[in-house]
Design an enzyme around this catalytic site. Structure first.
Site, short mmCIF file in Angstrom:
data_model
loop_
_atom_site.label_atom_id
_atom_site.label_comp_id
_atom_site.label_asym_id
_atom_site.label_seq_id
_atom_site.Cartn_x
_atom_site.Cartn_y
_atom_site.Cartn_z
CB CYS A 28 -0.93 -0.07 1.49
SG CYS A 28 0.18 -0.07 2.74
CG ASP B 28 -0.20 2.73 4.31
OD1 ASP B 28 -0.10 3.85 3.43
OD2 ASP B 28 -0.88 2.13 4.82
CB CYS C 239 -4.63 2.18 6.68
SG CYS C 239 -3.84 0.63 7.50
CB CYS D 14 -2.02 -2.76 8.36
SG CYS D 14 -3.26 -2.87 7.05
FE1 FES Z 1 -0.85 0.03 4.36
FE2 FES Z 1 -2.55 -0.73 6.20
S1 FES Z 1 -3.08 -0.36 4.22
S2 FES Z 1 -0.49 -0.49 6.50
#
Ligand code: FES
Length: 152
Positions: free
Chosen positions: A35, A37, A60, A104
């Protein structure tokens, strides 16, 4: 919508130990290839003990809740104890995450391991190979578990 349980929502809403430690003993930054992140973990280590921990997560809600709960889980622990923390422990402590959000929690485990590896590098007593082995990291991919998780 009941995607997240109460504990996850509580940690997301009131995350513990958010911030940065100046002159941290070790800093770990990891990214989730799925993602994009990012999580950054700061550790203050004294006498082999994690005496303080702070994090910053650009990600997220599940990543923020995972970071928050993991900081509580490693604070006051020895380095060796902290290195045994897995993303499964984080998920368990949170009372579960939705299946599409399990990956995540990996960020928290990896960020702590990277921060400890950074601490060992600064200490300068171990070789890079020894550090990676001790911290359960590979030198190819920082987030080895994430790479295995396929998008649904
Ligand atoms: Fe990226 Fe949760 S969607 S860490």
């Amino acid at each position: 919508m009941e995607l997240y349980n109460e504990k996850v929502i509580e940690h997301y809403s009131n995350p513990r130990n958010v911030g940065k430690i100046e002159n941290a003993s070790g800093v770990g930054e990891v990214g989730n290839p799925i993602c994009g992140d990012i999580m950054k973990m700061y550790l203050k280590i004294e006498n082999n003990m994690i005496v303080d921990v702070k994090f910053k997560t650009f990600g997220c809600g599940a990543a923020i809740a995972s970071s928050s709960v993991s900081t509580e889980m490693v604070k006051g622990k020895t380095i060796e104890e902290a290195l045994t923390l897995t993303n499964k422990d984080v998920i368990k402590e949170l009372g579960g995450l939705p299946p599409v959000k399990l990956h995540c929690s990996v960020l928290a485990e990896e960020a702590i391991k990277e921060a400890i590896a950074d601490y060992y590098r600064k200490e300068g007593k171990l070789s890079e190979e020894e550090i990676l082995k001790k911290c359960g990291l590979t030198n190819q991919e920082k987030c080895s578990h994430c790479a295995d998780v396929k998008e649904e």
